[in-house]
Design a protein around this motif. Structure first.
Motif, PDB file in Angstrom:
ATOM      1  N   TYR A  73      -8.229  22.925 -15.192  1.00 58.23           N
ATOM      2  CA  TYR A  73      -9.406  22.175 -14.989  1.00 58.23           C
ATOM      3  C   TYR A  73      -9.471  21.269 -16.480  1.00 58.23           C
ATOM      4  CZ  TYR A  73     -12.174  24.071 -11.106  1.00 58.23           C
ATOM      5  OH  TYR A  73     -12.590  24.323  -9.967  1.00 58.23           O
ATOM      6  N   ALA A  74      -9.089  21.648 -17.397  1.00 60.72           N
ATOM      7  CA  ALA A  74      -8.872  20.676 -18.798  1.00 60.72           C
ATOM      8  C   ALA A  74      -7.941  19.699 -18.497  1.00 60.72           C
ATOM      9  CB  ALA A  74      -8.475  21.681 -19.832  1.00 60.72           C
ATOM     10  N   ILE A  75      -6.867  19.695 -17.726  1.00 64.04           N
ATOM     11  CA  ILE A  75      -5.826  18.826 -17.238  1.00 64.04           C
ATOM     12  C   ILE A  75      -6.664  17.980 -16.327  1.00 64.04           C
ATOM     13  CG2 ILE A  75      -3.777  18.184 -16.099  1.00 64.04           C
ATOM     14  CD1 ILE A  75      -2.713  20.629 -17.164  1.00 64.04           C
ATOM     15  N   TYR A  76      -7.185  18.468 -15.385  1.00 65.52           N
ATOM     16  CA  TYR A  76      -8.216  17.514 -14.573  1.00 65.52           C
ATOM     17  C   TYR A  76      -9.065  16.704 -15.069  1.00 65.52           C
ATOM     18  CZ  TYR A  76     -11.930  16.341 -11.240  1.00 65.52           C
ATOM     19  OH  TYR A  76     -12.974  15.623 -10.626  1.00 65.52           O
ATOM     20  N   ASP A  77      -9.860  17.117 -16.030  1.00 64.63           N
ATOM     21  CA  ASP A  77     -10.877  16.440 -17.020  1.00 64.63           C
ATOM     22  C   ASP A  77      -9.975  15.011 -17.507  1.00 64.63           C
ATOM     23  OD1 ASP A  77     -13.160  17.555 -16.305  1.00 64.63           O
ATOM     24  OD2 ASP A  77     -12.751  19.161 -18.122  1.00 64.63           O
ATOM     25  N   ASN A  80       0.778  -1.133   0.082  1.00 66.01           N
ATOM     26  CA  ASN A  80      -0.136   0.072  -0.062  1.00 66.01           C
ATOM     27  C   ASN A  80       0.824   1.438  -0.125  1.00 66.01           C
ATOM     28  OD1 ASN A  80      -2.061   1.857   0.268  1.00 66.01           O
ATOM     29  ND2 ASN A  80      -2.743   1.287   2.356  1.00 66.01           N
ATOM     30  N   PHE A  81       1.070   1.974  -1.031  1.00 63.04           N
ATOM     31  CA  PHE A  81       1.793   3.183  -1.002  1.00 63.04           C
ATOM     32  C   PHE A  81       1.075   4.252  -2.159  1.00 63.04           C
ATOM     33  CE2 PHE A  81       3.428   0.656  -4.462  1.00 63.04           C
ATOM     34  CZ  PHE A  81       3.787   1.361  -5.528  1.00 63.04           C
ATOM     35  N   ASN A  82       1.210   5.468  -1.554  1.00 62.32           N
ATOM     36  CA  ASN A  82       0.788   6.695  -2.406  1.00 62.32           C
ATOM     37  C   ASN A  82       1.677   7.332  -3.040  1.00 62.32           C
ATOM     38  OD1 ASN A  82      -1.613   8.710  -3.037  1.00 62.32           O
ATOM     39  ND2 ASN A  82       0.089  10.014  -1.945  1.00 62.32           N
ATOM     40  N   LEU A  83       1.349   8.017  -4.318  1.00 60.57           N
ATOM     41  CA  LEU A  83       2.412   8.839  -4.981  1.00 60.57           C
ATOM     42  C   LEU A  83       1.704  10.130  -5.316  1.00 60.57           C
ATOM     43  CD1 LEU A  83       4.528   6.545  -7.296  1.00 60.57           C
ATOM     44  CD2 LEU A  83       5.111   7.064  -5.104  1.00 60.57           C
ATOM     45  N   ASP A  84       2.377  11.300  -5.082  1.00 59.47           N
ATOM     46  CA  ASP A  84       1.694  12.601  -5.472  1.00 59.47           C
ATOM     47  C   ASP A  84       2.466  13.233  -6.565  1.00 59.47           C
ATOM     48  OD1 ASP A  84       0.124  12.514  -2.907  1.00 59.47           O
ATOM     49  OD2 ASP A  84       1.573  13.903  -2.065  1.00 59.47           O
ATOM     50  N   LEU A  85       1.582  13.704  -7.350  1.00 59.34           N
ATOM     51  CA  LEU A  85       1.870  14.454  -8.699  1.00 59.34           C
ATOM     52  C   LEU A  85       1.220  15.649  -8.449  1.00 59.34           C
ATOM     53  CD1 LEU A  85       1.950  11.939 -11.613  1.00 59.34           C
ATOM     54  CD2 LEU A  85       3.783  12.836 -10.636  1.00 59.34           C
ATOM     55  N   ILE A  86       1.905  16.796  -9.041  1.00 60.72           N
ATOM     56  CA  ILE A  86       1.418  18.177  -9.194  1.00 60.72           C
ATOM     57  C   ILE A  86       1.502  18.816 -10.859  1.00 60.72           C
ATOM     58  CG2 ILE A  86       1.661  20.548  -8.673  1.00 60.72           C
ATOM     59  CD1 ILE A  86       2.919  19.741  -5.974  1.00 60.72           C
ATOM     60  N   TYR A  87       0.071  18.996 -11.156  1.00 63.47           N
ATOM     61  CA  TYR A  87       0.133  19.670 -12.612  1.00 63.47           C
ATOM     62  C   TYR A  87      -0.288  21.219 -12.431  1.00 63.47           C
ATOM     63  CZ  TYR A  87      -4.915  18.757 -11.660  1.00 63.47           C
ATOM     64  OH  TYR A  87      -6.244  18.780 -11.040  1.00 63.47           O
ATOM     65  N   GLY A  88       0.393  22.002 -13.456  1.00 67.82           N
ATOM     66  CA  GLY A  88       0.538  23.420 -13.478  1.00 67.82           C
ATOM     67  C   GLY A  88       1.858  23.851 -13.046  1.00 67.82           C
ATOM     68  N   LEU A  89       2.891  22.936 -13.035  1.00 68.90           N
ATOM     69  CA  LEU A  89       4.094  23.620 -12.512  1.00 68.90           C
ATOM     70  C   LEU A  89       4.779  24.559 -13.669  1.00 68.90           C
ATOM     71  CD1 LEU A  89       5.654  20.191 -10.972  1.00 68.90           C
ATOM     72  CD2 LEU A  89       4.992  22.348  -9.827  1.00 68.90           C
ATOM     73  N   LEU A 103       5.720  37.713 -12.073  1.00 67.50           N
ATOM     74  CA  LEU A 103       6.702  38.041 -12.747  1.00 67.50           C
ATOM     75  C   LEU A 103       6.756  37.322 -14.275  1.00 67.50           C
ATOM     76  CD1 LEU A 103       9.713  38.042 -10.267  1.00 67.50           C
ATOM     77  CD2 LEU A 103       8.378  40.098 -11.302  1.00 67.50           C
ATOM     78  N   GLN A 104       6.166  35.987 -14.454  1.00 64.75           N
ATOM     79  CA  GLN A 104       6.456  35.101 -15.457  1.00 64.75           C
ATOM     80  C   GLN A 104       4.918  34.548 -15.631  1.00 64.75           C
ATOM     81  OE1 GLN A 104      10.107  32.806 -14.642  1.00 64.75           O
ATOM     82  NE2 GLN A 104      10.961  34.009 -16.485  1.00 64.75           N
ATOM     83  N   PRO A 105       3.912  35.140 -15.830  1.00 65.31           N
ATOM     84  CA  PRO A 105       2.545  34.491 -16.028  1.00 65.31           C
ATOM     85  C   PRO A 105       2.508  33.495 -17.216  1.00 65.31           C
ATOM     86  CG  PRO A 105       2.416  36.604 -16.556  1.00 65.31           C
ATOM     87  CD  PRO A 105       3.938  36.593 -16.117  1.00 65.31           C
ATOM     88  N   GLN A 106       3.314  33.541 -18.158  1.00 65.64           N
ATOM     89  CA  GLN A 106       3.296  32.788 -19.272  1.00 65.64           C
ATOM     90  C   GLN A 106       3.740  31.400 -19.061  1.00 65.64           C
ATOM     91  OE1 GLN A 106       5.453  35.354 -18.891  1.00 65.64           O
ATOM     92  NE2 GLN A 106       7.454  34.753 -19.335  1.00 65.64           N
ATOM     93  N   GLU A 107       4.466  31.278 -17.865  1.00 65.89           N
ATOM     94  CA  GLU A 107       5.308  30.173 -17.657  1.00 65.89           C
ATOM     95  C   GLU A 107       4.288  29.006 -16.742  1.00 65.89           C
ATOM     96  OE1 GLU A 107       8.474  28.793 -18.244  1.00 65.89           O
ATOM     97  OE2 GLU A 107       8.483  30.403 -19.650  1.00 65.89           O
ATOM     98  N   TYR A 108       3.106  29.531 -16.648  1.00 67.76           N
ATOM     99  CA  TYR A 108       2.183  28.790 -15.739  1.00 67.76           C
ATOM    100  C   TYR A 108       0.754  28.618 -16.512  1.00 67.76           C
ATOM    101  CZ  TYR A 108       5.460  29.421 -12.057  1.00 67.76           C
ATOM    102  OH  TYR A 108       6.683  29.516 -11.459  1.00 67.76           O
ATOM    103  N   ALA A 109       0.149  27.511 -16.228  1.00 70.92           N
ATOM    104  CA  ALA A 109      -1.368  27.278 -16.856  1.00 70.92           C
ATOM    105  C   ALA A 109      -2.206  28.120 -15.947  1.00 70.92           C
ATOM    106  CB  ALA A 109      -1.562  25.551 -16.697  1.00 70.92           C
ATOM    107  N   ASP A 110      -3.227  28.488 -16.665  1.00 67.19           N
ATOM    108  CA  ASP A 110      -4.179  29.433 -15.931  1.00 67.19           C
ATOM    109  C   ASP A 110      -5.397  28.255 -15.390  1.00 67.19           C
ATOM    110  OD1 ASP A 110      -5.963  28.628 -18.080  1.00 67.19           O
ATOM    111  OD2 ASP A 110      -5.892  30.508 -19.107  1.00 67.19           O
ATOM    112  N   ASP A 111      -6.266  28.703 -14.608  1.00 71.38           N
ATOM    113  CA  ASP A 111      -7.146  27.627 -14.154  1.00 71.38           C
ATOM    114  C   ASP A 111      -8.201  27.046 -15.185  1.00 71.38           C
ATOM    115  OD1 ASP A 111      -6.333  28.598 -11.485  1.00 71.38           O
ATOM    116  OD2 ASP A 111      -8.151  29.908 -10.935  1.00 71.38           O
ATOM    117  N   HIS A 112      -8.237  27.632 -16.257  1.00 73.59           N
ATOM    118  CA  HIS A 112      -9.186  27.005 -17.157  1.00 73.59           C
ATOM    119  C   HIS A 112      -8.379  25.572 -17.643  1.00 73.59           C
ATOM    120  CE1 HIS A 112     -12.666  29.657 -17.387  1.00 73.59           C
ATOM    121  NE2 HIS A 112     -11.861  30.418 -17.243  1.00 73.59           N
ATOM    122  N   VAL A 113      -7.038  25.966 -18.156  1.00 71.73           N
ATOM    123  CA  VAL A 113      -6.267  24.751 -18.691  1.00 71.73           C
ATOM    124  C   VAL A 113      -6.095  23.800 -17.582  1.00 71.73           C
ATOM    125  CG1 VAL A 113      -3.744  24.326 -19.143  1.00 71.73           C
ATOM    126  CG2 VAL A 113      -4.887  26.547 -19.925  1.00 71.73           C
TER     127      VAL A 113
END
Length: 450
Positions: free
Chosen positions: A265-269, A202-211, A253-263
């Motif tokens: 949510y699309a990744i979530y789907d 039994n083990f869990n792995l975390d991942l983060i999207y939007g980095l 400083l670099q908003p272009q480097e990060y996904a916005d909320d709509h993106v």
């Protein structure tokens, strides 16, 4: 004042992405408590179950997105003194609740696996001496990071009865890993996963999207690679900008480097589709459990949401029993974490000193807490609610239920239960934030970090 149905519809329409709700009420609602001691909170005649949470606030580095209560400035002596204080706190709690059955033990952080084996052994010894009635089915879970998972430590933890490991991988892309502030190669993550799965079913792995710099293609590669190791559970978190993080500054400083909320949510789907295709059952906004035979993860979170009292040990841990929720005077301002740890080390561990800051819930808040948290875990039961509160679930929350049904977020066809739909899972954190009581919202808004 707008109705809940209208505000919820607008929020969903705007695609708001809120932080994951893992407790209620938030610690930012806590104030100083007066004339309350452990004997007022923990009735020595109560034989009900309890869970333990051990907070280890030490890390080797602070990731760019992190707001956890932790410090990277620590010495061997500081950690040793901290462990001794933890054991002292466990011994005092045992005089009030040591006869109870323990249903879960969770080591969180920080990075608990930074501890040397002898200090881990010291904590386990204190737990077993003070709380000898650990249920055979109890989940004993330890969090850690890839660069602290030595085979020797994993062998020790398994021998101590630990039956679940949770590890933050975050990404399997080397450039994304470096940009998030993790100074080790992806090969170290792979070695750690291999070492864990040799020892733990039994083990869990975390991942983060939007980095920073992450693309949908690089995210998919990370997710596919993690699933190839067959984790029991996978937790998928979107990056959510929070105050006081390096991430917040970078996004400005670099908003272009990060996904916005709509993106995001699309990744979530796409995540939901991909996980279902790979035989993982969704259990919350973030968590997916392997089928067939996979068991629900986060035993402590589930039992906490169902009302099992929790004893939090350590400077950043919260405790909860019935109406009373409390913790030490913790600092959200990251510059004050070191001082808060020093204050904890210098504190005399007494019945009165452990219940200094918190909130006392009224009956309406207790019911709301149960409704909200169990809804987000998709386990809201009319019968359980009636048993706990001697009230009717549908009568108490008719406005919320009607609003959620109108938005297609819940399904009422399950006999005696309210189930989230796919849309309900997607917006479950948003829903939870909109269910916060006015009293809690006001206290949270008035919180001033030290």
């Amino acid at each position: 004042m707008q109705s809940l149905a209208k505000t919820l519809r607008e929020a969903i329409g705007n695609g708001e992405l809120k932080a994951y709700v893992y407790s209620y009420p938030p610690k930012r609602t806590y104030n100083e408590l007066e004339n309350i001691g452990l004997s007022n909170v923990w009735d020595s005649n109560d034989v009900g179950p309890v869970s333990l949470y051990i907070h280890i606030p030490f890390c080797r580095y602070r990731c760019t997105y992190c707001t956890l209560f932790l410090t990277t400035r620590h010495t061997e002596n500081l950690i040793r003194c901290y462990v001794e204080k933890i054991c002292e706190q466990i011994r005092l709690y045992a005089t009030f609740a040591g006869h109870r059955t323990v249903t879960s033990v969770y080591f969180g952080g920080g990075t608990p696996t930074l501890l040397p084996i002898d200090q881990f052994a010291q904590i386990f010894s204190s737990i077993r001496d003070g709380f000898p009635n650990i249920d055979r089915s109890a989940e004993l879970c330890v969090e850690g990071s890839p660069d602290t998972m030595s085979e020797e430590l994993l062998d020790f933890l398994k021998n101590q009865g630990v039956n679940r490991i949770s590890m933050g991988i975050q990404t399997m892309d080397s450039s994304e890993l470096k940009a998030s502030g993790r100074p080790y190669p992806v090969s170290m993550s792979i070695s750690a996963i291999e070492a864990i799965r040799k020892r733990f079913d039994n083990f869990n792995l975390d991942l983060i999207y939007g980095l920073s710099g992450q693309t949908q293609e690089s995210w998919k590669r990370s997710l596919e690679r993690v699933l190839s190791f067959g984790p029991t559970t996978v937790s998928l978190y979107p990056v959510v900008s929070r105050p006081l993080t390096a991430l917040q500054k970078q996004q400005r400083l670099q908003p272009q480097e990060y996904a916005d909320d709509h993106v995001k949510y699309a990744i979530y789907d796409s995540n939901v589709d991909f996980m279902q295709k790979n035989r993982y059952r969704q259990e919350s906004f973030t968590r997916f459990t392997c089928l067939p035979g996979g068991t629900s993860a986060y035993g402590q979170e589930t039992s906490d949401f169902l009302g099992v009292p929790m004893i939090g040990v350590g400077t950043g841990a919260r405790s909860y029993n019935g109406k009373c929720h409390y913790s030490f005077d913790y600092a959200v301002d990251l510059k004050q974490v070191g001082k808060a740890i020093d204050d904890y080390l210098n504190l005399e561990i007494t019945e009165q000193n452990l219940v200094k800051y918190g909130i006392i819930l009224n009956e309406a808040e207790e019911r709301l807490r149960y409704f909200m948290l169990n809804l987000t875990l998709n386990q809201l039961s009319e019968a359980d609610y009636s048993r706990l509160f001697q009230r009717n679930l549908y009568a108490d929350f008719s406005e919320a239920i009607d609003a959620l049904e109108a938005e297609g977020c819940i399904d009422l066809r399950s006999h005696g239960a309210i189930r989230l739909t796919r849309k309900g899972y997607k917006y479950s954190n948003l829903i939870a934030h909109h269910l916060f009581s006015d009293h809690v919202k006001i206290r949270e808004e008035r919180y001033v970090p030290k």
